[in-house]
Design a protein around this motif. Structure first.
Motif, PDB file in Angstrom:
ATOM      1  N   MET A 120       0.848  -1.195   0.000  1.00 40.07           N
ATOM      2  CA  MET A 120       0.000   0.000   0.000  1.00 40.07           C
ATOM      3  C   MET A 120       0.884   1.247   0.000  1.00 40.07           C
ATOM      4  N   VAL A 121       1.672   1.362  -1.066  1.00 50.31           N
ATOM      5  CA  VAL A 121       2.693   2.402  -1.140  1.00 50.31           C
ATOM      6  C   VAL A 121       2.104   3.814  -1.104  1.00 50.31           C
ATOM      7  N   GLU A 122       0.887   3.977  -1.635  1.00 55.42           N
ATOM      8  CA  GLU A 122       0.257   5.298  -1.607  1.00 55.42           C
ATOM      9  C   GLU A 122       0.013   5.725  -0.161  1.00 55.42           C
ATOM     10  N   ASN A 123      -0.467   4.805   0.666  1.00 52.73           N
ATOM     11  CA  ASN A 123      -0.733   5.119   2.070  1.00 52.73           C
ATOM     12  C   ASN A 123       0.566   5.378   2.826  1.00 52.73           C
ATOM     13  N   ILE A 124       1.581   4.589   2.550  1.00 51.56           N
ATOM     14  CA  ILE A 124       2.882   4.777   3.204  1.00 51.56           C
ATOM     15  C   ILE A 124       3.393   6.193   2.928  1.00 51.56           C
ATOM     16  N   ALA A 125       3.252   6.647   1.690  1.00 54.10           N
ATOM     17  CA  ALA A 125       3.705   7.996   1.330  1.00 54.10           C
ATOM     18  C   ALA A 125       2.905   9.062   2.080  1.00 54.10           C
ATOM     19  N   ILE A 126       1.605   8.865   2.200  1.00 61.38           N
ATOM     20  CA  ILE A 126       0.766   9.815   2.943  1.00 61.38           C
ATOM     21  C   ILE A 126       1.223   9.890   4.394  1.00 61.38           C
ATOM     22  N   TYR A 127       1.421   8.734   5.012  1.00 59.95           N
ATOM     23  CA  TYR A 127       1.826   8.715   6.417  1.00 59.95           C
ATOM     24  C   TYR A 127       3.196   9.374   6.596  1.00 59.95           C
ATOM     25  N   ALA A 128       4.116   9.111   5.694  1.00 55.78           N
ATOM     26  CA  ALA A 128       5.449   9.718   5.790  1.00 55.78           C
ATOM     27  C   ALA A 128       5.351  11.235   5.685  1.00 55.78           C
ATOM     28  N   ARG A 129       4.513  11.726   4.779  1.00 55.27           N
ATOM     29  CA  ARG A 129       4.337  13.187   4.651  1.00 55.27           C
ATOM     30  C   ARG A 129       3.759  13.789   5.923  1.00 55.27           C
ATOM     31  N   ARG A 130       3.006  13.009   6.671  1.00 57.32           N
ATOM     32  CA  ARG A 130       2.412  13.495   7.931  1.00 57.32           C
ATOM     33  C   ARG A 130       3.375  13.373   9.108  1.00 57.32           C
ATOM     34  N   GLY A 131       4.580  12.869   8.875  1.00 54.75           N
ATOM     35  CA  GLY A 131       5.573  12.782   9.936  1.00 54.75           C
ATOM     36  C   GLY A 131       5.718  11.418  10.579  1.00 54.75           C
ATOM     37  N   TYR A 132       5.066  10.401  10.035  1.00 54.97           N
ATOM     38  CA  TYR A 132       5.218   9.040  10.560  1.00 54.97           C
ATOM     39  C   TYR A 132       6.517   8.456  10.030  1.00 54.97           C
ATOM     40  N   GLU A 133       7.218   7.756  10.899  1.00 56.63           N
ATOM     41  CA  GLU A 133       8.482   7.120  10.523  1.00 56.63           C
ATOM     42  C   GLU A 133       8.376   5.621  10.729  1.00 56.63           C
ATOM     43  N   GLU A 134       8.973   4.879   9.814  1.00 49.96           N
ATOM     44  CA  GLU A 134       8.965   3.428   9.921  1.00 49.96           C
ATOM     45  C   GLU A 134       9.757   2.995  11.149  1.00 49.96           C
ATOM     46  N   THR A 135       9.179   2.077  11.918  1.00 47.61           N
ATOM     47  CA  THR A 135       9.877   1.532  13.089  1.00 47.61           C
ATOM     48  C   THR A 135      10.359   0.110  12.842  1.00 47.61           C
ATOM     49  N   HIS A 136       9.569  -0.664  12.120  1.00 48.97           N
ATOM     50  CA  HIS A 136       9.978  -2.034  11.801  1.00 48.97           C
ATOM     51  C   HIS A 136       8.998  -2.649  10.813  1.00 48.97           C
ATOM     52  N   ARG A 137       9.348  -3.848  10.368  1.00 45.99           N
ATOM     53  CA  ARG A 137       8.484  -4.624   9.474  1.00 45.99           C
ATOM     54  C   ARG A 137       8.296  -5.997  10.090  1.00 45.99           C
ATOM     55  N   ALA A 138       7.128  -6.575   9.831  1.00 43.13           N
ATOM     56  CA  ALA A 138       6.845  -7.909  10.366  1.00 43.13           C
ATOM     57  C   ALA A 138       5.763  -8.563   9.510  1.00 43.13           C
ATOM     58  N   GLU A 139       5.710  -9.892   9.575  1.00 46.46           N
ATOM     59  CA  GLU A 139       4.641 -10.638   8.927  1.00 46.46           C
ATOM     60  C   GLU A 139       3.668 -11.109  10.000  1.00 46.46           C
ATOM     61  N   VAL A 140       2.382 -10.797   9.799  1.00 42.91           N
ATOM     62  CA  VAL A 140       1.328 -11.176  10.732  1.00 42.91           C
ATOM     63  C   VAL A 140       0.193 -11.810   9.921  1.00 42.91           C
ATOM     64  N   ASN A 141      -0.118 -13.060  10.218  1.00 42.98           N
ATOM     65  CA  ASN A 141      -1.193 -13.767   9.510  1.00 42.98           C
ATOM     66  C   ASN A 141      -1.035 -13.696   7.996  1.00 42.98           C
ATOM     67  N   GLY A 142       0.198 -13.812   7.528  1.00 45.22           N
ATOM     68  CA  GLY A 142       0.474 -13.777   6.096  1.00 45.22           C
ATOM     69  C   GLY A 142       0.547 -12.379   5.509  1.00 45.22           C
ATOM     70  N   LEU A 143       0.338 -11.363   6.317  1.00 40.64           N
ATOM     71  CA  LEU A 143       0.373  -9.973   5.864  1.00 40.64           C
ATOM     72  C   LEU A 143       1.739  -9.363   6.170  1.00 40.64           C
ATOM     73  N   HIS A 144       2.384  -8.827   5.156  1.00 43.74           N
ATOM     74  CA  HIS A 144       3.692  -8.181   5.327  1.00 43.74           C
ATOM     75  C   HIS A 144       3.444  -6.709   5.646  1.00 43.74           C
ATOM     76  N   ARG A 145       3.695  -6.350   6.888  1.00 44.74           N
ATOM     77  CA  ARG A 145       3.332  -5.022   7.373  1.00 44.74           C
ATOM     78  C   ARG A 145       4.541  -4.143   7.634  1.00 44.74           C
ATOM     79  N   ILE A 146       4.323  -2.856   7.426  1.00 43.55           N
ATOM     80  CA  ILE A 146       5.259  -1.812   7.818  1.00 43.55           C
ATOM     81  C   ILE A 146       4.614  -1.111   9.012  1.00 43.55           C
ATOM     82  N   TYR A 147       5.350  -1.009  10.096  1.00 47.54           N
ATOM     83  CA  TYR A 147       4.878  -0.323  11.308  1.00 47.54           C
ATOM     84  C   TYR A 147       5.500   1.061  11.334  1.00 47.54           C
ATOM     85  N   MET A 148       4.673   2.051  11.664  1.00 45.33           N
ATOM     86  CA  MET A 148       5.118   3.437  11.661  1.00 45.33           C
ATOM     87  C   MET A 148       4.666   4.122  12.950  1.00 45.33           C
TER      88      MET A 148
END
Length: 153
Positions: A120-148
């Motif tokens: 969901m790269v569009e959402n990641i870009a929106i969150y980054a513009r709002r000042g959210y920073e990536e903290t880590h990545r993990a797989e949960v229930n088959g979903l590859h997530r970026i935590y911010m």
């Protein structure tokens, strides 16, 4: 539609069908990209409602967006933010994000966290513009997530 009254408030039980339809419409386009159902399409919105975690943005009395906010140790988790397709482009997503951040502060948190699927790269870009920073990545229930995370103070 500029003068349409907009409110953000707890969801009502009679809005659950509209909420599920909004989530389905908002996340269905990601299914082919991800190859599976996004997490929000798997959620139990009746449980979120019962726990007081589900807020809706109403425009002209209709559900046009939603937030799922979860208290967590040391932060507020923005578990879901979505806007109805026909309501996009009106600033409702920004209003919902602003509300979530203000609510985190009101509840005494100095940070808010969220996660999204890596595709969901569009959402990641929106969150980054709002000042959210990536903290880590993990797989949960088959979903590859970026935590911010965003520090609010």
């Amino acid at each position: 539609m500029q003068d349409t009254p907009v409110t953000i408030a707890p969801a009502a039980p009679e809005e659950l069908e509209a909420i599920r339809a909004l989530v389905d419409a908002a996340y269905r386009p990601y299914v082919p990209r991800m190859g599976l159902l996004p997490g929000p399409m798997r959620d139990d919105y009746a449980a979120h409602l019962a726990a007081g975690r589900l807020l809706v943005l109403r425009a002209a009395g209709q559900v046009a967006g939603l937030l799922v906010l979860i208290d967590a140790p040391g932060h507020l988790l923005l578990d879901n933010v979505a806007v109805a397709g026909e309501a996009q482009g009106r600033g409702y997503g920004r209003r919902l994000m602003d509300h979530a951040e203000a609510e985190a502060l009101r509840r005494g948190y100095d940070r808010i966290r969220l996660y999204t699927h890596v595709s969901m790269v569009e959402n990641i870009a929106i969150y980054a513009r709002r000042g959210y920073e990536e903290t880590h990545r993990a797989e949960v229930n088959g979903l590859h997530r970026i935590y911010m995370e965003k520090r609010l103070r």
